[in-house]
Design a protein around this motif. Structure first.
Motif, PDB file in Angstrom:
ATOM      1  N   VAL A  13       0.871  -1.176   0.000  1.00 11.65           N
ATOM      2  CA  VAL A  13       0.000   0.000   0.000  1.00 11.65           C
ATOM      3  C   VAL A  13       0.906   1.223   0.000  1.00 11.65           C
ATOM      4  O   VAL A  13       1.659   1.455   0.953  1.00 11.65           O
ATOM      5  CB  VAL A  13      -0.917   0.039   1.246  1.00 11.65           C
ATOM      6  CG1 VAL A  13      -1.890   1.215   1.134  1.00 11.65           C
ATOM      7  CG2 VAL A  13      -1.662  -1.279   1.435  1.00 11.65           C
ATOM      8  N   THR A  14       0.862   2.007  -1.073  1.00 12.17           N
ATOM      9  CA  THR A  14       1.708   3.206  -1.108  1.00 12.17           C
ATOM     10  C   THR A  14       1.054   4.309  -0.270  1.00 12.17           C
ATOM     11  O   THR A  14      -0.165   4.346  -0.096  1.00 12.17           O
ATOM     12  CB  THR A  14       1.945   3.710  -2.547  1.00 12.17           C
ATOM     13  OG1 THR A  14       0.720   4.239  -3.075  1.00 12.17           O
ATOM     14  CG2 THR A  14       2.478   2.613  -3.449  1.00 12.17           C
ATOM     15  N   GLY A  15       1.900   5.183   0.256  1.00  9.66           N
ATOM     16  CA  GLY A  15       1.379   6.303   1.056  1.00  9.66           C
ATOM     17  C   GLY A  15       0.586   5.818   2.254  1.00  9.66           C
ATOM     18  O   GLY A  15      -0.510   6.320   2.518  1.00  9.66           O
ATOM     19  N   SER A  16       1.165   4.866   2.997  1.00  4.27           N
ATOM     20  CA  SER A  16       0.368   4.260   4.079  1.00  4.27           C
ATOM     21  C   SER A  16       0.921   4.561   5.463  1.00  4.27           C
ATOM     22  O   SER A  16       0.670   3.823   6.408  1.00  4.27           O
ATOM     23  CB  SER A  16       0.242   2.749   3.847  1.00  4.27           C
ATOM     24  OG  SER A  16       1.484   2.190   3.478  1.00  4.27           O
ATOM     25  N   THR A  17       1.659   5.679   5.579  1.00 11.01           N
ATOM     26  CA  THR A  17       2.077   6.109   6.904  1.00 11.01           C
ATOM     27  C   THR A  17       1.032   7.020   7.530  1.00 11.01           C
ATOM     28  O   THR A  17       1.215   7.521   8.636  1.00 11.01           O
ATOM     29  CB  THR A  17       3.431   6.858   6.830  1.00 11.01           C
ATOM     30  OG1 THR A  17       3.352   7.848   5.787  1.00 11.01           O
ATOM     31  CG2 THR A  17       4.567   5.902   6.518  1.00 11.01           C
ATOM     32  N   SER A  18      -0.090   7.230   6.833  1.00 11.54           N
ATOM     33  CA  SER A  18      -1.083   8.200   7.295  1.00 11.54           C
ATOM     34  C   SER A  18      -2.418   7.914   6.613  1.00 11.54           C
ATOM     35  O   SER A  18      -2.473   7.187   5.606  1.00 11.54           O
ATOM     36  CB  SER A  18      -0.586   9.605   6.908  1.00 11.54           C
ATOM     37  OG  SER A  18      -1.590  10.580   7.007  1.00 11.54           O
ATOM     38  N   GLY A  19      -3.485   8.454   7.168  1.00 11.24           N
ATOM     39  CA  GLY A  19      -4.768   8.569   6.484  1.00 11.24           C
ATOM     40  C   GLY A  19      -5.357   7.291   5.903  1.00 11.24           C
ATOM     41  O   GLY A  19      -5.381   6.224   6.527  1.00 11.24           O
ATOM     42  N   ILE A  20      -5.845   7.406   4.665  1.00  8.48           N
ATOM     43  CA  ILE A  20      -6.553   6.312   3.998  1.00  8.48           C
ATOM     44  C   ILE A  20      -5.623   5.114   3.793  1.00  8.48           C
ATOM     45  O   ILE A  20      -6.014   3.956   3.995  1.00  8.48           O
ATOM     46  CB  ILE A  20      -7.120   6.795   2.642  1.00  8.48           C
ATOM     47  CG1 ILE A  20      -8.172   7.890   2.860  1.00  8.48           C
ATOM     48  CG2 ILE A  20      -7.722   5.633   1.851  1.00  8.48           C
ATOM     49  CD1 ILE A  20      -8.620   8.599   1.576  1.00  8.48           C
ATOM     50  N   GLY A  21      -4.381   5.367   3.399  1.00 11.07           N
ATOM     51  CA  GLY A  21      -3.437   4.283   3.141  1.00 11.07           C
ATOM     52  C   GLY A  21      -3.174   3.453   4.384  1.00 11.07           C
ATOM     53  O   GLY A  21      -3.139   2.214   4.322  1.00 11.07           O
ATOM     54  N   ASN A  86       8.152 -13.477  -2.356  1.00 19.77           N
ATOM     55  CA  ASN A  86       8.324 -14.738  -3.083  1.00 19.77           C
ATOM     56  C   ASN A  86       7.813 -14.647  -4.527  1.00 19.77           C
ATOM     57  O   ASN A  86       6.951 -15.428  -4.938  1.00 19.77           O
ATOM     58  CB  ASN A  86       7.620 -15.869  -2.315  1.00 19.77           C
ATOM     59  CG  ASN A  86       8.133 -17.232  -2.734  1.00 19.77           C
ATOM     60  OD1 ASN A  86       9.215 -17.319  -3.318  1.00 19.77           O
ATOM     61  ND2 ASN A  86       7.368 -18.283  -2.480  1.00 19.77           N
ATOM     62  N   GLY A  87       8.315 -13.659  -5.256  1.00 22.57           N
ATOM     63  CA  GLY A  87       8.012 -13.609  -6.685  1.00 22.57           C
ATOM     64  C   GLY A  87       7.145 -12.456  -7.121  1.00 22.57           C
ATOM     65  O   GLY A  87       7.037 -12.187  -8.319  1.00 22.57           O
ATOM     66  N   GLY A  88       6.546 -11.761  -6.201  1.00 26.51           N
ATOM     67  CA  GLY A  88       5.717 -10.602  -6.600  1.00 26.51           C
ATOM     68  C   GLY A  88       4.472 -10.496  -5.733  1.00 26.51           C
ATOM     69  O   GLY A  88       3.892 -11.510  -5.360  1.00 26.51           O
ATOM     70  N   ILE A  89       4.101  -9.265  -5.438  1.00 27.96           N
ATOM     71  CA  ILE A  89       2.950  -9.044  -4.558  1.00 27.96           C
ATOM     72  C   ILE A  89       1.635  -9.453  -5.238  1.00 27.96           C
ATOM     73  O   ILE A  89       1.516  -9.405  -6.455  1.00 27.96           O
ATOM     74  CB  ILE A  89       2.870  -7.569  -4.110  1.00 27.96           C
ATOM     75  CG1 ILE A  89       3.005  -6.629  -5.320  1.00 27.96           C
ATOM     76  CG2 ILE A  89       3.917  -7.267  -3.054  1.00 27.96           C
ATOM     77  CD1 ILE A  89       2.716  -5.193  -5.028  1.00 27.96           C
ATOM     78  N   ASP A  90       0.669  -9.837  -4.403  1.00 28.04           N
ATOM     79  CA  ASP A  90      -0.662 -10.219  -4.900  1.00 28.04           C
ATOM     80  C   ASP A  90      -1.576  -9.002  -5.005  1.00 28.04           C
ATOM     81  O   ASP A  90      -2.498  -8.982  -5.833  1.00 28.04           O
ATOM     82  CB  ASP A  90      -1.330 -11.204  -3.930  1.00 28.04           C
ATOM     83  CG  ASP A  90      -0.531 -12.478  -3.754  1.00 28.04           C
ATOM     84  OD1 ASP A  90      -0.444 -13.239  -4.727  1.00 28.04           O
ATOM     85  OD2 ASP A  90       0.012 -12.697  -2.651  1.00 28.04           O
ATOM     86  N   ILE A  91      -1.359  -8.056  -4.115  1.00 32.08           N
ATOM     87  CA  ILE A  91      -2.280  -6.910  -4.014  1.00 32.08           C
ATOM     88  C   ILE A  91      -1.461  -5.621  -4.035  1.00 32.08           C
ATOM     89  O   ILE A  91      -0.491  -5.485  -3.281  1.00 32.08           O
ATOM     90  CB  ILE A  91      -3.088  -6.987  -2.692  1.00 32.08           C
ATOM     91  CG1 ILE A  91      -3.951  -8.256  -2.678  1.00 32.08           C
ATOM     92  CG2 ILE A  91      -3.936  -5.730  -2.483  1.00 32.08           C
ATOM     93  CD1 ILE A  91      -4.402  -8.661  -1.287  1.00 32.08           C
ATOM     94  N   LEU A  92      -1.859  -4.716  -4.897  1.00 31.93           N
ATOM     95  CA  LEU A  92      -1.174  -3.423  -5.013  1.00 31.93           C
ATOM     96  C   LEU A  92      -2.215  -2.323  -4.820  1.00 31.93           C
ATOM     97  O   LEU A  92      -3.187  -2.257  -5.575  1.00 31.93           O
ATOM     98  CB  LEU A  92      -0.544  -3.299  -6.407  1.00 31.93           C
ATOM     99  CG  LEU A  92      -0.034  -1.915  -6.817  1.00 31.93           C
ATOM    100  CD1 LEU A  92       1.108  -1.453  -5.912  1.00 31.93           C
ATOM    101  CD2 LEU A  92       0.418  -1.932  -8.282  1.00 31.93           C
TER     102      LEU A  92
END
Ligand code: NAD
Length: 269
Positions: A13-21, A86-92
């Protein structure tokens, strides 16, 4: 939450140090995913975000400090993530975003460049680097946090509106390109935008303050809502997170290419 349907899945989750993220990171962790967070902040703020996500799930949260204005930093983050997951994230979840509200002719060029880079181009980079692994696996979820401003415009927000209309278009293209990947059992690869109206986070504080006119913060909130959001209620970050988590379910395999308003009727007008 007791339904840990994302057990064994990994998420960024990008931008997840705050708020919605941060709320989405916690929601995904609570649903069983191993979560990588990203975003700026003081060491204390970052440690506290990691602790919150750990507490919501079963631990193992990692933080990446990549500045999303820098494509090379994004590439380095995605390479590290491929090993971690292990090869790539499932959820972006492309959530990072900034705002600057002034008339177009007063908009500093540097603000235009930063807003387009963070709100739009960073999603292009994370998607191009993460989606091949999702396709190979037959399961993948991209949830892009656009905005009601990806569907309608408001004055004083030229780069923000341009970036949000852009991410809605980018998401539709990626949804089409991946629509036939996987199957109903694997869950498929889907790409959707969530388009919030006003959500109670630090991002909108300057806009609340601009409307206080000597009154209280509540006066500023009321004025902001009255302009655009007919429900006259703010959305809470956890409510956006609940929708993002739902989109990650296998049952959501045929929800793709959408731009879903969560806006109290804003875009129904
Ligand atoms: P926020 O300010 O609380 O959080 C923004 C996050 O992005 C933070 O973690 C911050 O560190 C990160 N970030 C900023 N610049 C960065 C950079 N250069 N590199 C890496 N990370 C960076 O904001 P929020 O309200 O939670 O917004 C999240 C998303 O939701 C944004 O895309 C925003 O446009 C969208 N949105 C918010 C609202 C709202 O009312 N709050 C409404 C519609 C859409």
């Amino acid at each position: 939450m007791s339904d840990t349907f994302l057990h064994g899945r990994t998420a960024l989750v990008t931008g997840s140090t705050s708020g919605i993220g941060l709320a989405i990171a916690k929601g995904l962790a609570a649903a069983g995913a191993k979560v990588a967070i990203n975003g700026l902040g003081s060491p204390e703020q970052i440690a506290s975000a990691i602790a919150e996500v750990d507490a919501a799930g079963s631990g193992g949260t990692v933080h990446f400090g990549a500045d999303l204005r820098d494509p090379a930093a994004i590439e380095a983050m995605m390479t590290e993530l491929a090993g971690w997951s292990n090869g790539g994230i499932d959820i972006l979840v492309n959530n990072a975003g900034i705002q600057h509200a002034v008339p177009l002719h007063e908009m500093p060029v540097a603000k235009w460049n930063d807003i387009i880079a963070i709100n739009l181009s960073s999603a292009f980079h994370t998607m191009r680097l993460a989606m091949p692994a999702m396709a190979g696996r037959g399961y993948g979820r991209v949830v892009n946090i656009a905005s009601v401003h990806g569907l309608v415009a408001s004055k004083d927000k030229a780069p923000y509106v341009a970036s949000k209309f852009g991410i809605v278009g980018l998401s539709k293209v990626a949804a089409l390109e991946h629509a036939a990947q996987g199957n109903r059992d694997s869950g498929g690869v889907t790409v959707n935008c969530i388009c919030p109206g006003w959500v109670e986070t630090p991002l909108i504080e300057p806009q609340i303050e601009a409307r206080m006119q000597g009154g209280s913060r509540n006066d500023g909130v009321r004025a902001l809502l009255a302009e655009k959001q007919p429900s006259l209620r703010m959305t809470l970050p956890a409510e956006i997170a609940a929708l993002a988590v739902f989109l990650c379910r296998r049952e959501a395999h045929n929800i793709t290419g959408t731009a879903m308003p969560v806006d109290g009727g804003w875009t129904a007008q």
